[in-house]
Scaffold this motif. Sequence first.
Motif, short mmCIF file in Angstrom:
data_model
loop_
_atom_site.label_atom_id
_atom_site.label_comp_id
_atom_site.label_asym_id
_atom_site.label_seq_id
_atom_site.Cartn_x
_atom_site.Cartn_y
_atom_site.Cartn_z
N GLY A 1 0.79 -1.23 0.00
CA GLY A 1 0.00 0.00 0.00
C GLY A 1 0.82 1.27 0.00
O GLY A 1 0.28 2.36 0.17
N GLU A 2 2.13 1.16 -0.22
CA GLU A 2 3.01 2.33 -0.28
C GLU A 2 4.15 2.04 -1.25
O GLU A 2 4.48 0.89 -1.51
N MET A 3 4.75 3.12 -1.77
CA MET A 3 5.98 2.99 -2.55
C MET A 3 7.14 3.10 -1.57
O MET A 3 7.35 4.15 -0.97
N VAL A 4 7.89 2.02 -1.39
CA VAL A 4 8.82 1.93 -0.26
C VAL A 4 10.25 1.59 -0.65
O VAL A 4 11.06 1.28 0.22
N ASP A 5 10.61 1.65 -1.93
CA ASP A 5 11.96 1.25 -2.33
C ASP A 5 13.01 2.14 -1.69
O ASP A 5 12.92 3.37 -1.73
N ARG A 6 14.02 1.52 -1.10
CA ARG A 6 15.08 2.27 -0.43
C ARG A 6 15.81 3.21 -1.39
O ARG A 6 16.25 4.29 -1.00
N TYR A 7 15.92 2.81 -2.65
CA TYR A 7 16.64 3.61 -3.64
C TYR A 7 15.73 4.59 -4.38
O TYR A 7 16.20 5.40 -5.17
N GLY A 8 14.41 4.50 -4.16
CA GLY A 8 13.49 5.43 -4.80
C GLY A 8 13.23 5.17 -6.26
O GLY A 8 12.70 6.04 -6.96
N THR B 1 14.95 -2.78 9.02
CA THR B 1 14.36 -3.37 7.83
C THR B 1 14.18 -2.33 6.74
O THR B 1 13.77 -1.20 7.00
N VAL B 2 14.49 -2.72 5.51
CA VAL B 2 14.22 -1.88 4.34
C VAL B 2 13.53 -2.73 3.29
O VAL B 2 13.52 -3.96 3.37
N TYR B 3 12.95 -2.06 2.29
CA TYR B 3 12.31 -2.76 1.17
C TYR B 3 13.02 -2.38 -0.12
O TYR B 3 13.37 -1.21 -0.33
N LEU B 4 13.25 -3.37 -0.97
CA LEU B 4 13.95 -3.16 -2.23
C LEU B 4 13.05 -3.55 -3.39
O LEU B 4 12.48 -4.65 -3.41
N LEU B 5 12.92 -2.66 -4.35
CA LEU B 5 12.14 -2.93 -5.55
C LEU B 5 12.85 -3.97 -6.40
O LEU B 5 14.03 -3.80 -6.74
N VAL B 6 12.16 -5.08 -6.72
CA VAL B 6 12.77 -6.11 -7.56
C VAL B 6 12.17 -6.15 -8.96
O VAL B 6 12.78 -6.68 -9.89
N GLU B 7 10.96 -5.58 -9.12
CA GLU B 7 10.35 -5.55 -10.45
C GLU B 7 9.33 -4.43 -10.52
O GLU B 7 8.64 -4.13 -9.53
N ALA B 8 9.25 -3.78 -11.69
CA ALA B 8 8.27 -2.71 -11.92
C ALA B 8 7.75 -2.82 -13.35
O ALA B 8 8.54 -2.78 -14.30
N TYR B 9 6.44 -2.98 -13.47
CA TYR B 9 5.81 -3.01 -14.80
C TYR B 9 5.06 -1.69 -14.94
O TYR B 9 4.06 -1.45 -14.26
N THR B 10 5.54 -0.82 -15.83
CA THR B 10 5.02 0.53 -15.94
C THR B 10 4.84 0.92 -17.40
O THR B 10 5.25 0.19 -18.31
N ILE B 11 4.27 2.10 -17.63
CA ILE B 11 4.13 2.57 -19.01
C ILE B 11 5.46 3.06 -19.56
O ILE B 11 5.56 3.39 -20.75
N GLN B 12 6.51 3.11 -18.73
CA GLN B 12 7.85 3.47 -19.21
C GLN B 12 8.71 2.24 -19.48
O GLN B 12 9.87 2.37 -19.88
N GLY B 13 8.18 1.04 -19.21
CA GLY B 13 8.95 -0.17 -19.44
C GLY B 13 8.70 -1.18 -18.34
O GLY B 13 8.03 -0.92 -17.34
N HIS B 14 9.26 -2.38 -18.54
CA HIS B 14 9.14 -3.48 -17.57
C HIS B 14 10.55 -3.74 -17.03
O HIS B 14 11.40 -4.30 -17.72
N HIS C 1 11.80 12.81 -4.03
CA HIS C 1 11.44 11.85 -2.98
C HIS C 1 12.62 11.68 -2.02
O HIS C 1 13.78 11.81 -2.41
N TRP C 2 12.29 11.38 -0.77
CA TRP C 2 13.31 11.18 0.25
C TRP C 2 13.97 9.82 0.06
O TRP C 2 13.29 8.84 -0.26
N ILE C 3 15.28 9.76 0.27
CA ILE C 3 16.01 8.50 0.23
C ILE C 3 16.75 8.32 1.55
O ILE C 3 16.91 9.26 2.32
N ASP C 4 17.19 7.09 1.80
CA ASP C 4 17.93 6.80 3.02
C ASP C 4 19.25 7.57 3.02
O ASP C 4 20.08 7.38 2.12
N PRO C 5 19.49 8.45 3.99
CA PRO C 5 20.74 9.22 4.01
C PRO C 5 21.99 8.35 4.04
O PRO C 5 23.06 8.79 3.61
N LEU C 6 21.87 7.12 4.56
CA LEU C 6 23.05 6.25 4.62
C LEU C 6 23.49 5.80 3.23
O LEU C 6 24.57 5.22 3.08
#
Length: 565
Positions: free
Chosen positions: A112-119, A182-195, A554-559
């Motif tokens: 229910g949120e966009m949570v990728d550590r790298y944005g 704990t962090v969350y990492l995006l592993v796949e994104a299917y979007t109108i800009q590409g898969h 968007h905010w990213i992890d300062p570390l």
Amino acid sequence: MEWFRRAASRAAKRVVRAGARRLLLLLLPYLAPLVPFLLVFFLVSVLIAATYAAMTPQGAMTGVDPSPEDQKIQQRYIELCNKYNVKDTWLVSGESSPGNPWYPGRGEYQLGEMVDRYGNDIKLKLEWGTVHSTALFWAYTFGKSEIPDQIREKVAKDLHPYYYYKKSTVTVCGKDGCESYTVYLLVEAYTIQGHYQYHYEWVTETHGEGENAVTVTYERLKDTQQILANRWQRLEDYLKDFYQLKPGDDMALNRTMVWEAGLGFNAHKEWLEWLLNNYSIGSFTSSAMIPPELMPLFKEAEEKYGIPWWFLAAVAFKESSFNSQAENLETHCYGLMQVSPENWEHYAPILGFDPVMDKDNPRAQIMVGAYLLKNYLGNVNWEGDWKEQTLPGLTMYGGFIKMPFGKPYNSPEEWCRAEYASKIWQLADNFHNVSGAWPVPGYNRISSSFGWRIHPVYGTKKFHDGIDIPAPSGTPVFSASAGVVITAGPYGAYGNAVIVKDSQHLYLYGHLSSISVQVNQTVQPGQQVGAVGNTGVSTGPHLHFGVMDLAGNHWIDPLLVVQPQ
């Protein structure tokens, strides 16, 4: 809001340029009999762009003031995007591959949120301008005088992204022990800009020496692959059905028109333009501004090809402002290193990359660019007069071979030095010699990490857009980066705060007891900007340190940007 007006005007010009250039190339042999048609096409393009612009404040190109209804419609688009951007955000068990993608499946549960550590999810999210331009072209296609709300919602729903994440951890160890979060990492994104599929590797980095050494163990982004033969396929297929286009219609042209109109404005580009026009490059550049996901890739290329990471980063910034999807519309050079289509097609496979799937892969772009640079530069003594030694190679790489008529230079190399190489040299000097700094030296403990938490004052679940570093009140706080001060004073819940911006990031220092800088002042890493305090909404003396990626706001992890030392 003058910047908004100018940006909307540029959006109108972009849609006209993109469509007209493409159509003129296609119809050049038949130009004479089709002049009336082209005139109509041009006028319709202007009308569409003007209508889009009229949705923005100050009615760019039309002179029409924004009405309350316009503002309500824009807000409705934003609400729809916010709703559907998080509709399919799934937690999954691990990474995927081109032959075994997660899409269109579902994960263990919905975040229910966009949570990728790298944005990276934020960079691919559906924007309100894209929804509006898609609906607007629909209205023109079918002769509608207005856009029904059900069409707006249909477009937002149909074009929304699908995100898949895995759980991971970050562990920070120092003299006081280890802490993990704990962090969350995006592993796949299917979007109108590409898969897109993302792959990671575990690393442990050590910062500092002796008893003050700190180790950080985490999963670092290794590479990104776009797995569609045509990354725009989803959007083009949708427009074909939505507009009821015929098989002979140019799908790429329609997609370009809709996409260019939807871009609207880009606050990051406006800021960068202002920065470059008002300050020397050296006053705001440091290694802290290099996107964190790119730094290990530059260092990998250094190890392979012998070109220092700081020189490669300077070339990438000069060529693309660190935008992996930057494209020169005249030459079609693409990506971080602006490699030509011919060189990409030839050298990507030689270096083990797929020319299609790896086109948007930052690692592939940097490796191919570094390989080409190595061939152009030859053997450079990087401990000696490397600037003059790199001039002939940069003249080749930058395309300064044949000097156009009217240039006030005596040779291509003189032309390159003035307009290209000198800027790269200054950037390289700063990346090499001006490193990012930990904002509270000697205080390495993080009492509250980046991400979702229960707010210590309000007791509700809130996103913590930075890290909290506890230290005694009055402890000096230093700038983590070079940059320009844009805020120095009371700043809402952050109390007394300082905000510094370079060309890629915004750095926020909150809850200060005192402030040592002024707005529009330039600062360097390690320069004091204030002192630790307990102002604003705070439960004790500490520094709230936040880092925003300006490319996606968007905010990213300062570390990811600076590490405890």
